[in-house]
Design an enzyme around this catalytic site. Structure first.
Site, mmCIF file in Angstrom:
data_model
loop_
_atom_site.group_PDB
_atom_site.id
_atom_site.type_symbol
_atom_site.label_atom_id
_atom_site.label_comp_id
_atom_site.label_asym_id
_atom_site.label_seq_id
_atom_site.Cartn_x
_atom_site.Cartn_y
_atom_site.Cartn_z
ATOM 1 N N LYS A 1 0.860 -1.204 0.000
ATOM 2 C CA LYS A 1 0.000 0.000 0.000
ATOM 3 C C LYS A 1 0.878 1.230 0.000
ATOM 4 O O LYS A 1 2.065 1.176 0.320
ATOM 5 C CB LYS A 1 -0.904 0.019 1.250
ATOM 6 C CG LYS A 1 -0.144 0.026 2.602
ATOM 7 C CD LYS A 1 0.333 1.378 3.069
ATOM 8 C CE LYS A 1 1.193 1.286 4.306
ATOM 9 N NZ LYS A 1 1.947 2.557 4.579
ATOM 10 N N ASP B 1 -1.222 -1.362 10.209
ATOM 11 C CA ASP B 1 -1.329 -1.292 8.743
ATOM 12 C C ASP B 1 -2.079 -2.476 8.151
ATOM 13 O O ASP B 1 -2.217 -2.563 6.935
ATOM 14 C CB ASP B 1 0.085 -1.295 8.135
ATOM 15 C CG ASP B 1 0.568 0.122 7.864
ATOM 16 O OD1 ASP B 1 1.766 0.288 7.567
ATOM 17 O OD2 ASP B 1 -0.252 1.049 7.947
HETATM 18 C C1 LIG Z 1 2.978 4.665 9.657
HETATM 19 C C2 LIG Z 1 2.061 3.648 9.058
HETATM 20 O O1 LIG Z 1 2.811 2.700 8.313
HETATM 21 C C3 LIG Z 1 1.051 4.331 8.147
HETATM 22 O O2 LIG Z 1 0.554 3.436 7.237
HETATM 23 C C4 LIG Z 1 1.341 2.893 10.162
HETATM 24 O O3 LIG Z 1 0.660 3.764 11.000
HETATM 25 C C5 LIG Z 1 2.306 2.030 10.960
HETATM 26 O O4 LIG Z 1 1.741 0.756 10.974
HETATM 27 P P1 LIG Z 1 2.595 -0.506 11.470
HETATM 28 O O5 LIG Z 1 3.917 -0.504 10.785
HETATM 29 O O6 LIG Z 1 1.708 -1.707 11.328
HETATM 30 O O7 LIG Z 1 2.845 -0.138 12.983
HETATM 31 P P2 LIG Z 1 2.635 -1.096 14.223
HETATM 32 O O8 LIG Z 1 3.422 -2.354 13.999
HETATM 33 O O9 LIG Z 1 1.199 -1.170 14.555
HETATM 34 O O10 LIG Z 1 3.373 -0.186 15.342
HETATM 35 C C6 LIG Z 1 4.780 -0.071 15.328
HETATM 36 C C7 LIG Z 1 5.119 1.127 16.196
HETATM 37 O O11 LIG Z 1 4.850 2.334 15.451
HETATM 38 C C8 LIG Z 1 4.302 3.328 16.307
HETATM 39 N N1 LIG Z 1 2.947 3.670 15.819
HETATM 40 C C9 LIG Z 1 2.340 2.906 14.864
HETATM 41 C C10 LIG Z 1 1.099 3.293 14.406
HETATM 42 C C11 LIG Z 1 0.492 4.438 14.959
HETATM 43 N N2 LIG Z 1 -0.717 4.846 14.512
HETATM 44 N N3 LIG Z 1 1.123 5.169 15.919
HETATM 45 C C12 LIG Z 1 2.344 4.807 16.359
HETATM 46 O O12 LIG Z 1 2.915 5.487 17.227
HETATM 47 C C13 LIG Z 1 4.293 2.733 17.703
HETATM 48 O O13 LIG Z 1 5.519 3.051 18.309
HETATM 49 C C14 LIG Z 1 4.255 1.233 17.425
HETATM 50 O O14 LIG Z 1 4.800 0.487 18.503
HETATM 51 N N1 LIG Z 2 6.024 -11.561 6.402
HETATM 52 C C1 LIG Z 2 6.999 -10.655 6.613
HETATM 53 N N2 LIG Z 2 7.564 -10.012 5.577
HETATM 54 C C2 LIG Z 2 8.539 -9.082 5.810
HETATM 55 N N3 LIG Z 2 9.008 -8.752 7.037
HETATM 56 C C3 LIG Z 2 8.473 -9.403 8.081
HETATM 57 C C4 LIG Z 2 7.454 -10.367 7.921
HETATM 58 N N4 LIG Z 2 7.099 -10.818 9.148
HETATM 59 C C5 LIG Z 2 7.854 -10.153 10.025
HETATM 60 N N5 LIG Z 2 8.700 -9.324 9.411
HETATM 61 C C6 LIG Z 2 9.638 -8.447 10.110
HETATM 62 O O1 LIG Z 2 8.909 -7.209 10.261
HETATM 63 C C7 LIG Z 2 9.723 -6.103 9.872
HETATM 64 C C8 LIG Z 2 8.841 -5.083 9.228
HETATM 65 O O2 LIG Z 2 8.414 -5.603 7.979
HETATM 66 P P1 LIG Z 2 7.683 -4.566 6.995
HETATM 67 O O3 LIG Z 2 8.496 -3.294 6.946
HETATM 68 O O4 LIG Z 2 7.374 -5.269 5.732
HETATM 69 O O5 LIG Z 2 6.352 -4.322 7.839
HETATM 70 P P2 LIG Z 2 5.220 -3.250 7.662
HETATM 71 O O6 LIG Z 2 5.104 -2.520 8.948
HETATM 72 O O7 LIG Z 2 4.021 -3.955 7.140
HETATM 73 O O8 LIG Z 2 5.715 -2.275 6.526
HETATM 74 P P3 LIG Z 2 6.284 -0.799 6.623
HETATM 75 O O9 LIG Z 2 6.508 -0.467 8.062
HETATM 76 O O10 LIG Z 2 7.548 -0.906 5.830
HETATM 77 O O11 LIG Z 2 5.239 0.058 5.982
HETATM 78 C C9 LIG Z 2 10.780 -6.667 8.923
HETATM 79 O O12 LIG Z 2 11.988 -5.963 9.112
HETATM 80 C C10 LIG Z 2 10.899 -8.130 9.339
HETATM 81 O O13 LIG Z 2 11.994 -8.287 10.241
#
Ligand SMILES: C[C@](O)(CO)[C@H](O)COP(=O)(O)OP(=O)(O)OC[C@H]1O[C@@H](n2ccc(N)nc2=O)[C@H](O)[C@@H]1O
Ligand SMILES: Nc1ncnc2c1ncn2[C@@H]1O[C@H](COP(=O)(O)OP(=O)(O)OP(=O)(O)O)[C@@H](O)[C@H]1O
Length: 363
Positions: A36, A162
């Protein structure tokens, strides 16, 4: 909405919800796992739970991975992947999703999974999140659809912010931490809008970017107004606001320069150039080709570039790659065994995604 799994219901009853002439039971499914971009991303508040409230127009795109799921006989999932840097255990988002599915439905089904990665990580493209959403969809399909789309969307929020958006039809205005998903039907932009994704070798870790974010420096643009403007006037630079750009540029200073060079180097062929999500991918909308300097200059030789298009799905179906991507993917599949060992940590605590030679720059 409480889920009640009725074990008495025979699998066949669920099969009747399939297309009648596909009543045959299948024990495996091959799915496209899309990614996305965020066309705009406003961060509107810091929450007590440590997350941030955001208001963002997400759109699924046709850059994606491939996932194959097969009903497994045992009581453990088995995950393999072409990318040796992907974790294969419980911390893989695919396994996390299958664990959520089993916990929510009470169905003790385990799977063999093969993951063919193409989407770079730490890219702001939701690659891992798309894998998790695809895994929930696959598990539901292979066990006779015990859950509704709304339930899968609700459960997906437990895996990551996400993930829920992939249970929209492809274009969605998301709020909360990303789990409140408002489908935008019809999509706000033409699906055949070309774009180029340009990701430097260094990635951005989402938590590190949010840690650098400060509300005082966020935009004051009204996100609903941005949505209206894009819908009415198309994608323009002034609408593609991303409050995470500035903090991401602090985490990765070279990213700011790259974005500026893509804007100027594009010589007007992009209607907008912006970072997606928490980075590090820079998107150029309006043309599928990166600017010439990306090809010409040695320092950009390890940059990931890919043309992409917006993607939607039909109700009751999963995403299918566009024809362009399907053709490209064929070549990529032969590339995928060229995946090289990728160091898991790079400078600034970033992780790297190295792409095979031939897939890096499209000639
Ligand atoms: C920045 C975006 O990628 C926009 O699409 C998302 O909001 C992030 O989504 P994501 O990677 O799935 O993030 P998550 O794995 O849920 O959260 C990872 C970390 O990002 C921060 N986090 C994430 C989403 C959010 N709305 N607020 C946050 O502060 C928090 O520290 C959280 O612990
Ligand atoms: N199926 C998977 N594919 C890729 N990475 C994965 C997966 N499962 C766990 N991971 C771990 O999660 C971390 C984050 O992966 P990725 O960045 O693709 O996640 P995302 O939050 O969906 O995407 P982004 O934050 O880049 O928008 C990677 O660095 C990897 O170590």
């Amino acid at each position: 909405m409480e889920f009640v799994f009725d074990p008495k219901k025979k699998m066949d009853d669920f099969a009747s919800r399939f297309d009648p002439d596909q009543r045959r039971r299948t024990n495996s499914i091959n799915l496209f796992s899309p990614s996305k971009i965020n066309l705009f991303l406003r961060v509107t508040a810091k929450r007590p739970d440590g997350y941030h409230d955001l208001a963002s127009l997400f759109h699924v795109i046709d850059l994606g991975d491939r996932l194959k799921f097969t009903l497994g006989p045992g009581r453990k999932d088995a995950l393999t992947s072409n990318a040796r840097w992907v974790p294969l255990g419980k911390d893989n988002l695919v396994i996390k999703a299958l664990d959520v599915f089993r916990a929510k439905t009470g169905i003790p089904q385990y799977f063999w999974i093969h993951l063919d990665k193409k989407v770079p990580t730490g890219a702001g493209l939701g690659g891992g999140s798309g894998n998790a959403a695809t895994a929930l969809w696959a598990a539901n399909e292979l066990t006779g659809r015990p859950a509704s789309n709304a339930q899968l969307l609700e459960w997906s929020a437990d895996i990551g912010s996400d993930v829920p958006v992939f249970f929209s039809r492809g274009a969605a205005y998301c709020t909360g931490r990303g789990e409140i998903v408002e489908d935008i039907q019809p999509p706000p932009v033409p699906l055949d809008t070309p774009m180029v994704l340009i990701k430097p070798r260094a990635s951005c870790k989402t938590p590190a970017v949010f840690k650098k974010f400060s509300l005082e420096r966020a935009s004051s643009a009204d996100p609903r107004e941005l949505l209206r403007s894009i819908t009415e006037h198309g994608i323009r630079q002034e609408f593609c606001v991303n409050d995470l750009e500035e903090p991401a540029f602090e985490v990765l200073p070279s990213l700011k320069r790259l974005k500026e060079r893509i804007s100027s180097g594009g010589r007007g062929k992009y209607s907008a150039v912006f970072m997606s999500g928490s980075g590090s991918t820079i998107v150029g909308v309006g043309d599928p080709e990166p600017p010439q300097f990306i090809y010409d200059e040695e320092r950009y030789q390890d940059v990931f570039t890919e043309a992409a298009y917006f993607l939607t799905r039909e109700e009751d179906e999963w995403y299918r790659p566009s024809r362009a991507m399907e053709a490209g993917y064929g070549a990529a599949e032969s590339r995928s065994d060229l995946e090289v060992d990728v160091p898991t940590e790079g400078p600034l605590g970033t992780s790297f995604f190295e792409r095979p030679e031939s897939s890096r720059i499209q000639f």
